[in-house]
Design a protein around this motif. Structure first.
Motif, short mmCIF file in Angstrom:
data_model
loop_
_atom_site.label_atom_id
_atom_site.label_comp_id
_atom_site.label_asym_id
_atom_site.label_seq_id
_atom_site.Cartn_x
_atom_site.Cartn_y
_atom_site.Cartn_z
N MET A 192 -5.63 13.68 7.52
CA MET A 192 -6.57 13.19 6.53
C MET A 192 -5.97 11.97 5.85
SD MET A 192 -6.14 15.91 3.42
CE MET A 192 -4.56 16.72 3.29
N LEU A 193 -6.85 11.07 5.44
CA LEU A 193 -6.39 9.89 4.71
C LEU A 193 -6.47 10.21 3.21
CD1 LEU A 193 -5.49 6.94 4.60
CD2 LEU A 193 -7.90 6.30 4.58
N VAL A 194 -5.34 10.04 2.55
CA VAL A 194 -5.25 10.29 1.11
C VAL A 194 -4.80 8.99 0.45
CG1 VAL A 194 -4.14 11.64 -0.71
CG2 VAL A 194 -4.61 12.69 1.50
N ILE A 195 -5.54 8.56 -0.55
CA ILE A 195 -5.13 7.41 -1.34
C ILE A 195 -4.35 7.95 -2.54
CG2 ILE A 195 -5.90 5.42 -2.69
CD1 ILE A 195 -6.55 5.25 0.31
N VAL A 196 -3.15 7.43 -2.71
CA VAL A 196 -2.29 7.84 -3.83
C VAL A 196 -2.14 6.66 -4.76
CG1 VAL A 196 -0.02 8.72 -4.48
CG2 VAL A 196 -1.04 9.41 -2.30
N THR A 197 -2.45 6.87 -6.02
CA THR A 197 -2.25 5.84 -7.04
C THR A 197 -1.38 6.43 -8.14
OG1 THR A 197 -4.16 6.40 -8.42
CG2 THR A 197 -4.53 4.91 -6.57
N TYR A 198 -0.61 5.56 -8.78
CA TYR A 198 0.23 6.06 -9.87
C TYR A 198 0.39 5.01 -10.93
CZ TYR A 198 3.78 3.55 -7.19
OH TYR A 198 4.48 2.59 -6.49
N ASP A 199 0.72 5.49 -12.10
CA ASP A 199 1.05 4.64 -13.24
C ASP A 199 2.27 5.25 -13.90
OD1 ASP A 199 0.98 2.70 -15.15
OD2 ASP A 199 -0.65 3.59 -16.29
N VAL A 200 3.39 4.55 -13.82
CA VAL A 200 4.64 5.06 -14.38
C VAL A 200 5.02 4.18 -15.56
CG1 VAL A 200 7.08 5.47 -13.92
CG2 VAL A 200 5.38 5.96 -12.16
N SER A 201 5.32 4.80 -16.67
CA SER A 201 5.74 4.06 -17.86
C SER A 201 7.09 3.42 -17.59
CB SER A 201 5.83 5.02 -19.06
OG SER A 201 6.38 4.33 -20.16
N GLY A 260 3.42 6.73 3.62
CA GLY A 260 2.26 5.89 3.92
C GLY A 260 2.57 4.42 3.76
N GLN A 261 1.51 3.63 3.64
CA GLN A 261 1.68 2.20 3.51
C GLN A 261 1.13 1.73 2.17
OE1 GLN A 261 -0.60 -0.41 6.01
NE2 GLN A 261 -2.27 1.07 6.21
N ARG A 262 1.84 0.76 1.59
CA ARG A 262 1.41 0.20 0.30
C ARG A 262 0.26 -0.77 0.57
NH1 ARG A 262 4.63 -1.30 -4.68
NH2 ARG A 262 6.30 -0.20 -3.62
N VAL A 263 -0.83 -0.60 -0.17
CA VAL A 263 -1.96 -1.51 -0.05
C VAL A 263 -2.19 -2.30 -1.33
CG1 VAL A 263 -3.12 -0.28 1.82
CG2 VAL A 263 -3.59 0.36 -0.54
N GLN A 264 -1.64 -1.86 -2.43
CA GLN A 264 -1.63 -2.56 -3.70
C GLN A 264 -0.30 -2.18 -4.36
OE1 GLN A 264 -4.41 -4.42 -5.37
NE2 GLN A 264 -5.07 -4.56 -3.24
N ASN A 265 0.01 -2.77 -5.50
CA ASN A 265 1.30 -2.47 -6.12
C ASN A 265 1.54 -0.98 -6.32
OD1 ASN A 265 2.20 -5.07 -6.19
ND2 ASN A 265 1.47 -5.45 -8.27
N SER A 266 0.57 -0.27 -6.83
CA SER A 266 0.75 1.17 -7.09
C SER A 266 -0.28 2.00 -6.34
CB SER A 266 0.62 1.44 -8.60
OG SER A 266 1.61 0.75 -9.31
N VAL A 267 -0.69 1.51 -5.17
CA VAL A 267 -1.71 2.20 -4.36
C VAL A 267 -1.20 2.31 -2.92
CG1 VAL A 267 -4.09 2.18 -3.55
CG2 VAL A 267 -3.53 1.25 -5.81
#
Length: 96
Positions: free
Chosen positions: A1-10, A31-38
């Protein structure tokens, strides 16, 4: 399955900057980075459980956040990209 993982770290302190690098490294291992935190991650259930555990262990829930988006088997019809840095299709053969 394709899962998009996003994060925001202080990153207000050195510990946050270290967590940010650690979270990015964990995602890069899955996986592969598609945006800075995606990241786009192709995972089976076992790999998803492992990724989720690693991320939840690395982050601080009172300072950071992580989101998982499950795109299912017809993900090609749910993702539209414009601009630079198109992502690779990880199902295609990879020639190095």
């Amino acid at each position: 399955m394709l899962v998009i993982v996003t994060y925001d770290v202080s990153t207000t302190d050195k510990a946050g900057q270290r967590r940010l690098r650690q979270v990015a490294k964990i995602c890069l291992n899955h996986g592969q980075r598609v945006q800075n935190s995606v990241f786009e991650c192709w995972l089976n259930n076992e790999n998803f459980v492992s990724l989720k555990h690693q991320l939840l262990t690395a982050m601080l829930p009172d300072q950071d956040s992580v989101r998982f988006y499950f795109l299912g088997s017809n993900w090609q019809y749910k993702v539209e990209h414009h601009g630079i840095k198109p992502s690779l299709n990880l199902d295609d053969p990879l020639i190095i």
